[in-house]
Scaffold this motif. Sequence first.
Motif, PDB file in Angstrom:
ATOM      1  N   GLU A 172      35.214  36.303  36.314  1.00  0.00           N
ATOM      2  CA  GLU A 172      34.702  37.332  37.218  1.00  0.00           C
ATOM      3  C   GLU A 172      35.462  38.644  37.095  1.00  0.00           C
ATOM      4  O   GLU A 172      34.975  39.687  37.506  1.00  0.00           O
ATOM      5  N   PHE A 173      36.657  38.596  36.522  1.00  0.00           N
ATOM      6  CA  PHE A 173      37.496  39.788  36.422  1.00  0.00           C
ATOM      7  C   PHE A 173      37.543  40.325  34.998  1.00  0.00           C
ATOM      8  O   PHE A 173      38.347  41.185  34.682  1.00  0.00           O
ATOM      9  N   SER A 174      36.683  39.803  34.145  1.00  0.00           N
ATOM     10  CA  SER A 174      36.562  40.261  32.770  1.00  0.00           C
ATOM     11  C   SER A 174      35.072  40.379  32.463  1.00  0.00           C
ATOM     12  O   SER A 174      34.486  39.503  31.842  1.00  0.00           O
ATOM     13  N   ILE A 175      34.463  41.467  32.909  1.00  0.00           N
ATOM     14  CA  ILE A 175      33.013  41.639  32.842  1.00  0.00           C
ATOM     15  C   ILE A 175      32.562  41.857  31.397  1.00  0.00           C
ATOM     16  O   ILE A 175      33.039  42.764  30.730  1.00  0.00           O
ATOM     17  N   PRO A 176      31.624  41.026  30.905  1.00  0.00           N
ATOM     18  CA  PRO A 176      31.187  41.151  29.511  1.00  0.00           C
ATOM     19  C   PRO A 176      30.110  42.202  29.292  1.00  0.00           C
ATOM     20  O   PRO A 176      29.929  42.692  28.190  1.00  0.00           O
ATOM     21  N   ILE A 177      29.394  42.580  30.337  1.00  0.00           N
ATOM     22  CA  ILE A 177      28.281  43.506  30.190  1.00  0.00           C
ATOM     23  C   ILE A 177      28.755  44.907  30.570  1.00  0.00           C
ATOM     24  O   ILE A 177      29.335  45.107  31.642  1.00  0.00           O
ATOM     25  N   GLN A 178      28.484  45.866  29.679  1.00  0.00           N
ATOM     26  CA  GLN A 178      28.865  47.235  29.970  1.00  0.00           C
ATOM     27  C   GLN A 178      27.624  48.106  30.020  1.00  0.00           C
ATOM     28  O   GLN A 178      26.629  47.821  29.364  1.00  0.00           O
ATOM     29  N   VAL A 194      40.500  41.606  28.453  1.00  0.00           N
ATOM     30  CA  VAL A 194      40.646  42.454  29.632  1.00  0.00           C
ATOM     31  C   VAL A 194      41.836  41.917  30.430  1.00  0.00           C
ATOM     32  O   VAL A 194      41.843  40.757  30.834  1.00  0.00           O
ATOM     33  N   GLU A 195      42.816  42.782  30.641  1.00  0.00           N
ATOM     34  CA  GLU A 195      44.057  42.359  31.289  1.00  0.00           C
ATOM     35  C   GLU A 195      44.027  42.678  32.784  1.00  0.00           C
ATOM     36  O   GLU A 195      43.561  43.738  33.193  1.00  0.00           O
ATOM     37  N   PHE A 196      44.526  41.734  33.592  1.00  0.00           N
ATOM     38  CA  PHE A 196      44.631  41.941  35.040  1.00  0.00           C
ATOM     39  C   PHE A 196      45.708  41.030  35.597  1.00  0.00           C
ATOM     40  O   PHE A 196      46.088  40.052  34.966  1.00  0.00           O
ATOM     41  N   GLN A 197      46.201  41.386  36.768  1.00  0.00           N
ATOM     42  CA  GLN A 197      47.195  40.557  37.444  1.00  0.00           C
ATOM     43  C   GLN A 197      46.504  39.848  38.602  1.00  0.00           C
ATOM     44  O   GLN A 197      45.714  40.450  39.336  1.00  0.00           O
ATOM     45  N   VAL A 198      46.817  38.573  38.769  1.00  0.00           N
ATOM     46  CA  VAL A 198      46.192  37.785  39.831  1.00  0.00           C
ATOM     47  C   VAL A 198      46.909  38.068  41.150  1.00  0.00           C
ATOM     48  O   VAL A 198      48.128  37.960  41.240  1.00  0.00           O
ATOM     49  N   VAL A 199      46.123  38.455  42.163  1.00  0.00           N
ATOM     50  CA  VAL A 199      46.637  38.683  43.508  1.00  0.00           C
ATOM     51  C   VAL A 199      46.023  37.613  44.420  1.00  0.00           C
ATOM     52  O   VAL A 199      45.031  36.984  44.057  1.00  0.00           O
ATOM     53  N   PRO A 200      46.596  37.381  45.587  1.00  0.00           N
ATOM     54  CA  PRO A 200      46.108  36.294  46.456  1.00  0.00           C
ATOM     55  C   PRO A 200      44.619  36.359  46.787  1.00  0.00           C
ATOM     56  O   PRO A 200      43.980  35.320  46.949  1.00  0.00           O
ATOM     57  N   GLU A 201      44.051  37.559  46.880  1.00  0.00           N
ATOM     58  CA  GLU A 201      42.635  37.683  47.228  1.00  0.00           C
ATOM     59  C   GLU A 201      41.710  37.090  46.172  1.00  0.00           C
ATOM     60  O   GLU A 201      40.534  36.865  46.417  1.00  0.00           O
ATOM     61  N   MET A 202      42.233  36.834  44.968  1.00  0.00           N
ATOM     62  CA  MET A 202      41.429  36.282  43.874  1.00  0.00           C
ATOM     63  C   MET A 202      41.318  34.763  43.916  1.00  0.00           C
ATOM     64  O   MET A 202      40.537  34.179  43.164  1.00  0.00           O
TER      65      MET A 202
END
Length: 140
Positions: A112-118, A97-105
């Motif tokens: 926490e930003f790659s949720i395994p349960i769907q 799961v791809e995401f960009q890190v922003v200061p709020e993280m």
Amino acid sequence: MSVEIPAEWKKFRYRGRSLEELLNMPMDDFIKLLPARQRRSLKKGFTPAERSLIEKIRKTRRDSKTDKAIKTHVRSLVILPEMVGLKFAVYNGKQFVEFQVVPEMIGHYLGEFSIPIQKVEHGEPGLKATRSSLFMAMKG
């Protein structure tokens, strides 16, 4: 380490500290700002996998031209100020799961930003269901 900080991130504050202050702060002082769970995790030290990921992050930061995501299976690493602005692809057990890190993280874990349960969506009997449910009587 000088990093170009976008204007919208300059307003960001973490526990009263700006992003520039967090980037220039020694690791020991930054750890004191974190919540208890993350503070305890970082005080124990980094695992070998986390250490190699941090080296990869620093190498990517130096080669600032690359815009590719850093692929990793390490979900337990706390997001540090030096990771802000980088792209990560964290494995959730099935895919990256791809995401960009922003200061709020800052202060959260990578996992926490790659949720395994769907969410599971079951079909009606006979539709998208098991073979045995094909022969259930229709409701009348």
